[in-house]
Design an enzyme around this catalytic site. Structure first.
Site, PDB file in Angstrom:
ATOM      1  N   TYR A 124      26.128  32.076 -68.508  1.00  0.00           N
ATOM      2  CA  TYR A 124      27.428  32.674 -68.205  1.00  0.00           C
ATOM      3  C   TYR A 124      28.389  32.342 -69.338  1.00  0.00           C
ATOM      4  O   TYR A 124      28.462  31.188 -69.768  1.00  0.00           O
ATOM      5  CB  TYR A 124      27.976  32.121 -66.885  1.00  0.00           C
ATOM      6  CG  TYR A 124      29.340  32.654 -66.498  1.00  0.00           C
ATOM      7  CD1 TYR A 124      30.473  31.850 -66.585  1.00  0.00           C
ATOM      8  CD2 TYR A 124      29.499  33.952 -66.030  1.00  0.00           C
ATOM      9  CE1 TYR A 124      31.724  32.334 -66.226  1.00  0.00           C
ATOM     10  CE2 TYR A 124      30.754  34.443 -65.674  1.00  0.00           C
ATOM     11  CZ  TYR A 124      31.866  33.625 -65.771  1.00  0.00           C
ATOM     12  OH  TYR A 124      33.106  34.115 -65.427  1.00  0.00           O
ATOM     13  N   ASP A 219      27.760  28.699 -77.216  1.00  0.00           N
ATOM     14  CA  ASP A 219      28.862  28.659 -76.256  1.00  0.00           C
ATOM     15  C   ASP A 219      28.923  27.246 -75.673  1.00  0.00           C
ATOM     16  O   ASP A 219      28.192  26.922 -74.737  1.00  0.00           O
ATOM     17  CB  ASP A 219      28.657  29.708 -75.159  1.00  0.00           C
ATOM     18  CG  ASP A 219      29.751  29.634 -74.110  1.00  0.00           C
ATOM     19  OD1 ASP A 219      29.712  30.445 -73.167  1.00  0.00           O
ATOM     20  OD2 ASP A 219      30.632  28.753 -74.221  1.00  0.00           O
ATOM     21  N   LYS A 247      37.828  24.429 -71.523  1.00  0.00           N
ATOM     22  CA  LYS A 247      37.769  23.321 -70.544  1.00  0.00           C
ATOM     23  C   LYS A 247      38.329  22.003 -71.099  1.00  0.00           C
ATOM     24  O   LYS A 247      39.559  21.835 -71.191  1.00  0.00           O
ATOM     25  CB  LYS A 247      36.333  23.167 -70.038  1.00  0.00           C
ATOM     26  CG  LYS A 247      35.819  24.423 -69.272  1.00  0.00           C
ATOM     27  CD  LYS A 247      34.400  24.241 -68.773  1.00  0.00           C
ATOM     28  CE  LYS A 247      33.814  25.536 -68.257  1.00  0.00           C
ATOM     29  NZ  LYS A 247      34.186  25.842 -66.856  1.00  0.00           N
TER      30      LYS A 247
HETATM   31  P1  KE4 Z   1      36.775  30.530 -68.579  1.00  0.00           P
HETATM   32  O1  KE4 Z   1      37.155  31.967 -68.933  1.00  0.00           O
HETATM   33  O2  KE4 Z   1      36.482  30.363 -67.113  1.00  0.00           O
HETATM   34  O3  KE4 Z   1      37.775  29.513 -69.100  1.00  0.00           O
HETATM   35  O4  KE4 Z   1      35.406  30.200 -69.344  1.00  0.00           O
HETATM   36  C1  KE4 Z   1      34.307  31.030 -69.179  1.00  0.00           C
HETATM   37  C2  KE4 Z   1      33.055  30.243 -69.521  1.00  0.00           C
HETATM   38  C3  KE4 Z   1      32.451  30.453 -70.746  1.00  0.00           C
HETATM   39  N1  KE4 Z   1      31.341  29.769 -71.107  1.00  0.00           N
HETATM   40  C4  KE4 Z   1      30.784  28.861 -70.267  1.00  0.00           C
HETATM   41  C5  KE4 Z   1      29.554  28.135 -70.691  1.00  0.00           C
HETATM   42  C6  KE4 Z   1      31.361  28.612 -69.001  1.00  0.00           C
HETATM   43  O5  KE4 Z   1      30.784  27.711 -68.163  1.00  0.00           O
HETATM   44  C7  KE4 Z   1      32.518  29.316 -68.604  1.00  0.00           C
HETATM   45  C8  KE4 Z   1      33.170  29.135 -67.250  1.00  0.00           C
HETATM   46  N2  KE4 Z   1      32.487  28.303 -66.336  1.00  0.00           N
HETATM   47  C9  KE4 Z   1      32.747  28.554 -64.924  1.00  0.00           C
HETATM   48  C10 KE4 Z   1      31.968  27.535 -64.088  1.00  0.00           C
HETATM   49  N3  KE4 Z   1      30.588  27.752 -64.113  1.00  0.00           N
HETATM   50  C11 KE4 Z   1      34.209  28.533 -64.631  1.00  0.00           C
HETATM   51  C12 KE4 Z   1      34.583  28.437 -63.173  1.00  0.00           C
HETATM   52  C13 KE4 Z   1      35.171  29.719 -62.664  1.00  0.00           C
HETATM   53  O6  KE4 Z   1      34.684  30.814 -63.024  1.00  0.00           O
HETATM   54  O7  KE4 Z   1      36.135  29.607 -61.859  1.00  0.00           O
END
Ligand code: KE4
Length: 413
Positions: A124, A219, A247
């Protein structure tokens, strides 16, 4: 509900509404306290409501919240990231991990004049259209790995291969010779649960992308500064062409970043033609929080990462012992303070093996753990995070909570 993974859809029951957080604890609106293993999905590596981070934001706020013009803090952040992460020759701040990966993909396409990308099944990378194709996290949890609303004409430019499978990747490159702009990967996938790369896998990907003149994008939004100060780039020794962060580098405020080779980053506007912009990019408050957290990690790196590894090992072995004692088949994948307890007796090496987990049992376990004061990520296909504020007492309480949860589940079976 401003993000679907918080919805408790796959584990049942109503989501808790959190009023405050401190150290390893969340406090819900009814005043109940939970040992927290979500940590805002990764950012809170030092624990919630860290005193110094709070003070850094308060002091930045005294000068105003946002200027829409360059400021010292974003320069300090760029200096820190490019100095501490050698593969980042240049970096651009954005406001989320999604923006970071979306922009890195656009840059790869613009720099290579190729349109196709390769991603790993159930990794993801946020909700950018090109990446919501067989995506992980909530998309996997809710059974829509490929989201409606992404035009087929765009989705077909995203080629998906299974994780930990170099043969499949070779075939994908063969079938799309000269057309692949980049391969984007979570070097340590956390969005199908935690699944470490097989030995040599990342090195093989590096060789293939170099040979095919496709850019390699790590990523590290989740793994960056999490599994080691230098993230998976440090642990694997593999140098990507571009990398994305989020994060932890925002200390709990909205943030993302992408960066890497200067010859590529110089193609981003205003220096180059690849456009990307953001009203709040490099925002002083997010920079203050992120810099504070990163500086604490840097100044105490041995102590902090040794503690995270120790707590992770203690918890994983305790959970494994409790499950084994009760004859419950589990696989626990862990790297440092990232872990997932899969309810399956088989090894979990990719999304297909992760999906063999007993998600009903996970849901029941999740609810019992909540009853016992432990807040796990509400999905079998997410990663749990331990913070520096988790100590022996929280780990031991969590193990006891798991023991009584399994005892109750199997007593009633
Ligand atoms: P954000 O757009 O949520 O800041 O980041 C996206 C993203 C990109 N790359 C990786 C490896 C990530 O894990 C994420 C976001 N992770 C999720 C949890 N698995 C965020 C939680 C959510 O969607 O509320």
């Amino acid at each position: 509900m401003n993000s679907p993974v918080r919805a408790f859809r796959s584990v049942g029951g109503d989501p808790l509404f959190i009023e405050k957080a401190d150290g390893p604890f969340l406090f819900d609106a009814d005043g109940n306290r939970y040992i927290d293993y979500v940590g805002s999905w990764g950012p809170m590596i030092l624990g919630h409501n860290h005193r110094e981070t709070r003070r850094a934001v308060e002091s930045a706020l005294k000068n105003g919240a946002s200027f829409g013009a360059p400021g010292e803090l974003e320069v300090r952040m760029a200096e820190f990231l490019t100095e501490k992460l050698p593969h980042l020759e240049m970096v651009r701040m954005v406001n989320s991990g999604t923006e970071a990966t979306m922009s890195a993909i656009r840059l790869a396409r613009g720099a290579t004049h190729r349109d196709k990308i390769i991603k790993i099944s159930c990794c993801y990378h946020g909700h950018g259209d090109s990446l919501l194709v067989e995506a992980g996290s909530g998309a996997l949890t809710f059974g829509t790995p490929s989201s409606p609303g992404v035009p087929p004409a765009l989705a077909e430019l995203t080629i998906v291969v299974p994780f930990n499978d170099t043969g499949a990747l070779e075939k994908a490159f063969e079938r799309n010779k000269g057309e692949v702009a980049c391969l984007i990967i979570e070097p340590l996938p956390g969005n199908m649960g935690t699944i470490p790369p097989k030995d040599g896998y990342l090195q093989a990907i590096r060789e293939m992308t170099t040979r095919e003149r496709a850019l390699l994008i790590f990523d590290e939004v989740m793994s960056g500064f999490r599994v080691a100060f230098g993230g998976m780039t440090e642990l694997s020794g593999v140098k990507p062409d571009l990398a994305t962060y989020g994060k932890i580098i925002g200390g709990g405020l909205p943030v993302g970043a992408y960066g890497g080779r200067a010859d590529l980053m110089k193609q981003v506007s205003p220096q180059g033609p690849v456009y990307q912009a953001g009203t709040l990019s490099g925002n002083p408050l997010a920079m203050a929080a992120g810099l504070c957290q990163l500086r604490i990690l840097n100044e105490n790196k041995d102590k902090i990462y040794v503690h995270l590894e120790k707590m992770g090992d203690l918890l994983a072995s305790g959970l494994r012992d409790v499950a084994t004692k009760r004859g419950v088949p589990v696989t626990i994948n862990r790297v440092g303070s990232m872990f997932t307890l899969f309810f399956t007796g088989e090894k979990v090496v990719d999304d297909a093996s992760a999906r063999k987990s007993d998600t009903d049992l996970f849901a029941r376990f999740f609810r019992e753990m909540l009853e016992n004061g432990v807040y796990l990520p509400p999905s079998q296909f997410e990663t749990a995070f331990i913070s520096y504020s988790h100590g022996n007492s929280e780990i031991e309480k969590t193990i006891r909570a798991a023991d009584s949860a399994l005892e109750k589940i199997f007593r009633e079976k």
